[in-house]
Design a protein around this motif. Structure first.
Motif, PDB file in Angstrom:
ATOM      1  N   GLN A  45      60.002  72.103 -31.521  1.00 45.14           N
ATOM      2  CA  GLN A  45      60.714  71.438 -30.435  1.00 45.14           C
ATOM      3  C   GLN A  45      61.131  70.007 -30.795  1.00 45.14           C
ATOM      4  OE1 GLN A  45      61.445  73.182 -27.383  1.00 45.14           O
ATOM      5  NE2 GLN A  45      60.884  74.736 -28.879  1.00 45.14           N
ATOM      6  N   TYR A  46      60.213  69.233 -31.363  1.00 50.32           N
ATOM      7  CA  TYR A  46      60.501  67.842 -31.712  1.00 50.32           C
ATOM      8  C   TYR A  46      60.030  67.573 -33.131  1.00 50.32           C
ATOM      9  CZ  TYR A  46      61.537  67.230 -26.797  1.00 50.32           C
ATOM     10  OH  TYR A  46      62.096  67.348 -25.563  1.00 50.32           O
ATOM     11  N   ILE A  47      60.837  66.820 -33.884  1.00 49.77           N
ATOM     12  CA  ILE A  47      60.573  66.539 -35.291  1.00 49.77           C
ATOM     13  C   ILE A  47      60.556  65.034 -35.509  1.00 49.77           C
ATOM     14  CG2 ILE A  47      61.413  66.806 -37.660  1.00 49.77           C
ATOM     15  CD1 ILE A  47      62.887  69.344 -36.667  1.00 49.77           C
ATOM     16  N   ASN A  48      59.594  64.560 -36.290  1.00 46.08           N
ATOM     17  CA  ASN A  48      59.537  63.148 -36.650  1.00 46.08           C
ATOM     18  C   ASN A  48      59.189  63.053 -38.137  1.00 46.08           C
ATOM     19  OD1 ASN A  48      58.639  60.361 -36.995  1.00 46.08           O
ATOM     20  ND2 ASN A  48      58.636  60.244 -34.767  1.00 46.08           N
TER      21      ASN A  48
ATOM     22  N   TYR B 252      57.119  77.322 -24.031  1.00 42.82           N
ATOM     23  CA  TYR B 252      57.876  76.168 -23.556  1.00 42.82           C
ATOM     24  C   TYR B 252      57.103  75.323 -22.547  1.00 42.82           C
ATOM     25  CZ  TYR B 252      61.654  78.385 -26.038  1.00 42.82           C
ATOM     26  OH  TYR B 252      62.413  78.960 -27.032  1.00 42.82           O
ATOM     27  N   GLU B 253      55.797  75.459 -22.518  1.00 41.81           N
ATOM     28  CA  GLU B 253      54.945  74.587 -21.706  1.00 41.81           C
ATOM     29  C   GLU B 253      53.829  74.017 -22.578  1.00 41.81           C
ATOM     30  OE1 GLU B 253      53.577  76.293 -18.092  1.00 41.81           O
ATOM     31  OE2 GLU B 253      55.568  76.684 -17.312  1.00 41.81           O
ATOM     32  N   ASP B 254      52.951  74.884 -23.076  1.00 40.62           N
ATOM     33  CA  ASP B 254      51.886  74.420 -23.950  1.00 40.62           C
ATOM     34  C   ASP B 254      52.457  74.045 -25.321  1.00 40.62           C
ATOM     35  OD1 ASP B 254      50.017  74.862 -21.980  1.00 40.62           O
ATOM     36  OD2 ASP B 254      49.636  76.926 -22.612  1.00 40.62           O
ATOM     37  N   SER B 255      52.037  72.889 -25.836  1.00 41.29           N
ATOM     38  CA  SER B 255      52.560  72.392 -27.101  1.00 41.29           C
ATOM     39  C   SER B 255      51.429  72.168 -28.096  1.00 41.29           C
ATOM     40  CB  SER B 255      53.301  71.067 -26.884  1.00 41.29           C
ATOM     41  OG  SER B 255      54.424  71.227 -26.042  1.00 41.29           O
ATOM     42  N   THR B 256      51.761  72.271 -29.362  1.00 40.90           N
ATOM     43  CA  THR B 256      50.828  71.946 -30.434  1.00 40.90           C
ATOM     44  C   THR B 256      51.489  70.906 -31.320  1.00 40.90           C
ATOM     45  OG1 THR B 256      49.928  74.191 -30.411  1.00 40.90           O
ATOM     46  CG2 THR B 256      49.449  72.832 -32.333  1.00 40.90           C
ATOM     47  N   ILE B 257      50.788  69.782 -31.543  1.00 36.14           N
ATOM     48  CA  ILE B 257      51.293  68.728 -32.408  1.00 36.14           C
ATOM     49  C   ILE B 257      50.714  68.943 -33.806  1.00 36.14           C
ATOM     50  CG2 ILE B 257      51.465  66.243 -32.771  1.00 36.14           C
ATOM     51  CD1 ILE B 257      50.866  65.885 -29.785  1.00 36.14           C
ATOM     52  N   LYS B 258      51.584  68.984 -34.811  1.00 38.35           N
ATOM     53  CA  LYS B 258      51.162  69.254 -36.181  1.00 38.35           C
ATOM     54  C   LYS B 258      51.809  68.271 -37.144  1.00 38.35           C
ATOM     55  CE  LYS B 258      50.901  74.315 -35.534  1.00 38.35           C
ATOM     56  NZ  LYS B 258      51.304  75.626 -36.119  1.00 38.35           N
ATOM     57  N   TYR B 259      51.325  68.296 -38.398  1.00 38.13           N
ATOM     58  CA  TYR B 259      52.053  67.615 -39.454  1.00 38.13           C
ATOM     59  C   TYR B 259      51.943  68.419 -40.735  1.00 38.13           C
ATOM     60  CZ  TYR B 259      47.733  65.615 -41.509  1.00 38.13           C
ATOM     61  OH  TYR B 259      46.508  65.439 -42.097  1.00 38.13           O
TER      62      TYR B 259
ATOM     63  N   THR C 132      46.905  70.911 -37.746  1.00 32.42           N
ATOM     64  CA  THR C 132      47.067  70.781 -36.299  1.00 32.42           C
ATOM     65  C   THR C 132      46.352  69.517 -35.843  1.00 32.42           C
ATOM     66  OG1 THR C 132      47.247  73.157 -35.900  1.00 32.42           O
ATOM     67  CG2 THR C 132      46.512  71.796 -34.055  1.00 32.42           C
ATOM     68  N   ILE C 133      47.103  68.624 -35.209  1.00 33.57           N
ATOM     69  CA  ILE C 133      46.524  67.396 -34.680  1.00 33.57           C
ATOM     70  C   ILE C 133      45.901  67.639 -33.312  1.00 33.57           C
ATOM     71  CG2 ILE C 133      47.037  65.056 -33.868  1.00 33.57           C
ATOM     72  CD1 ILE C 133      49.268  64.964 -35.964  1.00 33.57           C
ATOM     73  N   LYS C 134      46.646  68.303 -32.428  1.00 36.32           N
ATOM     74  CA  LYS C 134      46.153  68.510 -31.066  1.00 36.32           C
ATOM     75  C   LYS C 134      46.973  69.578 -30.360  1.00 36.32           C
ATOM     76  CE  LYS C 134      43.368  66.899 -27.758  1.00 36.32           C
ATOM     77  NZ  LYS C 134      41.909  66.699 -27.891  1.00 36.32           N
ATOM     78  N   LYS C 135      46.292  70.410 -29.589  1.00 38.92           N
ATOM     79  CA  LYS C 135      46.959  71.308 -28.658  1.00 38.92           C
ATOM     80  C   LYS C 135      46.930  70.655 -27.288  1.00 38.92           C
ATOM     81  CE  LYS C 135      46.051  75.641 -31.083  1.00 38.92           C
ATOM     82  NZ  LYS C 135      45.515  77.028 -30.989  1.00 38.92           N
ATOM     83  N   THR C 136      48.080  70.600 -26.647  1.00 35.60           N
ATOM     84  CA  THR C 136      48.170  69.917 -25.371  1.00 35.60           C
ATOM     85  C   THR C 136      49.151  70.652 -24.471  1.00 35.60           C
ATOM     86  OG1 THR C 136      48.615  67.772 -24.311  1.00 35.60           O
ATOM     87  CG2 THR C 136      49.975  68.367 -26.195  1.00 35.60           C
TER      88      THR C 136
END
Length: 347
Positions: free
Chosen positions: A270-273, A287-294, A304-308
């Motif tokens: 969804q989002y890239i940095n 499209y609701e629960d997100s997982t932040i990764k690198y 995986t940094i965090k599931k939120t």
């Protein structure tokens, strides 16, 4: 020849032994000169207001010294600029207003401010203590802005412009449909679209000498790029058999040659940095629960940094990922999570 070298070394040794005080003074002077050169070099280096990928994600946060400046939100809208210590333990208000896309250089914040009375976005600068607000450009597009050295780059009427930090010398650089750009040295590297095709190109900082570097395959879409280590790294996506989108990491040289697919990153990003150390991103299945990764640029260390519940417009500042999240009542709020995933704080 060998005898001459030995004689020279003997004379040098004798000189040092008989003139210790003078030699020590000479060494001290040399050290001071080297220190001055190093300091002058650092002071004359390129000043960048924020990372390109942060700016592309609304510029919600930027690091300046030991403080992180960020956009505060209330009732799903920006309400001002705040700052928090890098350890997350002290928060202070800087300024009120509908401001976002933050850049900081030399104790000034450069950002977009929405003027509710005129229903327009203005490019402004304001001191990091919240004082001395000035307008640099009026009625500009709600889009990525970047500050590099004495210039602020911004969009107006879908064209790329720049203006000096003093508010003078406004210039139109390109009227191409630029979707993403990064400044590296004397060049602007960018993704643009023309007649339903996508390209990666570059142009000089003044908009001259535009050169097309690569063209996207008809089945793929360029998403973001990062210029580092003499290479252009870019992310492209395409539909898979399940009609989801797969995202791939590529690299090529600055001329567009030697293109190499490094890895498939993930699906439904969804989002890239794209930071210098790694690529940070979010994925979602519903499209609701997100997982932040690198993931690293060599395709390894996917973590995986965090599931939120919700995470949009991720910004990365030193030790933290800062993003627009959601509370238990489904109201938007700013959140920060340490890159190791161990600490979390609502802002």
């Amino acid at each position: 020849m060998k005898e001459k070298v030995m004689n020279f070394l003997k004379l040098a040794k004798q000189f040092i032994l008989t003139n210790k005080s003078l030699v020590m003074k000479m060494i001290a002077v040399i050290i001071v000169i080297i220190a001055i050169i190093v300091i002058a070099s650092s002071l004359n280096g390129t000043k960048v207001g924020n990372a390109a990928s942060n700016s592309h994600n609304l510029g919600l946060a930027v690091q300046d010294g030991s403080w992180i400046y960020y956009v505060a939100v209330d009732d799903d809208e920006p309400v001002g600029i705040y700052k928090v210590k890098n350890n997350g333990k002290k928060t202070e208000k800087v300024a009120d207003g509908y401001m976002y896309n933050l850049n900081i250089v030399d104790n000034y914040i450069y950002c977009l401010e929405y003027n509710e009375d005129e229903e327009r976005n203005d490019l402004i600068k304001i001191k990091t203590n919240g004082k001395n607000k000035e307008t640099l450009a009026r009625d500009i597009d709600e889009n990525q802005i970047m500050l590099v050295d004495k210039w602020v780059y911004y969009y107006k009427d879908n064209s790329l412009y720049r203006v000096k930090t003093s508010g003078t010398d406004r210039e139109k650089l390109s009227d191409r449909e630029i979707e993403y750009y990064q400044i590296d040295g004397n060049w602007i590297y960018y993704i643009y679209e023309n007649e339903d095709s996508q390209y990666i190109a570059k142009m000089k900082l003044d908009g001259e000498d535009s050169i097309r570097i690569a063209k996207a395959d008809s089945s793929m879409q360029y998403e973001a790029l990062c210029v580092k280590g003499g290479k252009i790294y870019y992310i492209a996506s395409k539909n898979n058999d399940s009609y989801d989108r797969d995202y791939y990491l590529y690299k090529m040289n600055k001329k567009g040659n030697n293109t190499e697919q490094i890895c498939k990153i993930d699906t439904n990003i969804q989002y890239i940095n794209m930071q210098d150390d790694a690529i940070y991103y979010t994925v979602t299945e519903d499209y609701e629960d997100s997982t932040i990764k690198y993931i690293k640029y060599n395709g390894t260390d996917k973590t995986t940094i965090k599931k939120t519940e919700y995470a949009t417009n991720i910004n990365v500042v030193k030790d933290w990922v800062i993003f627009l999240g959601m509370d238990d009542d489904y109201n938007s709020l700013m959140k920060m999570i340490s890159i190791d995933g161990e600490e979390e704080k609502d802002l």
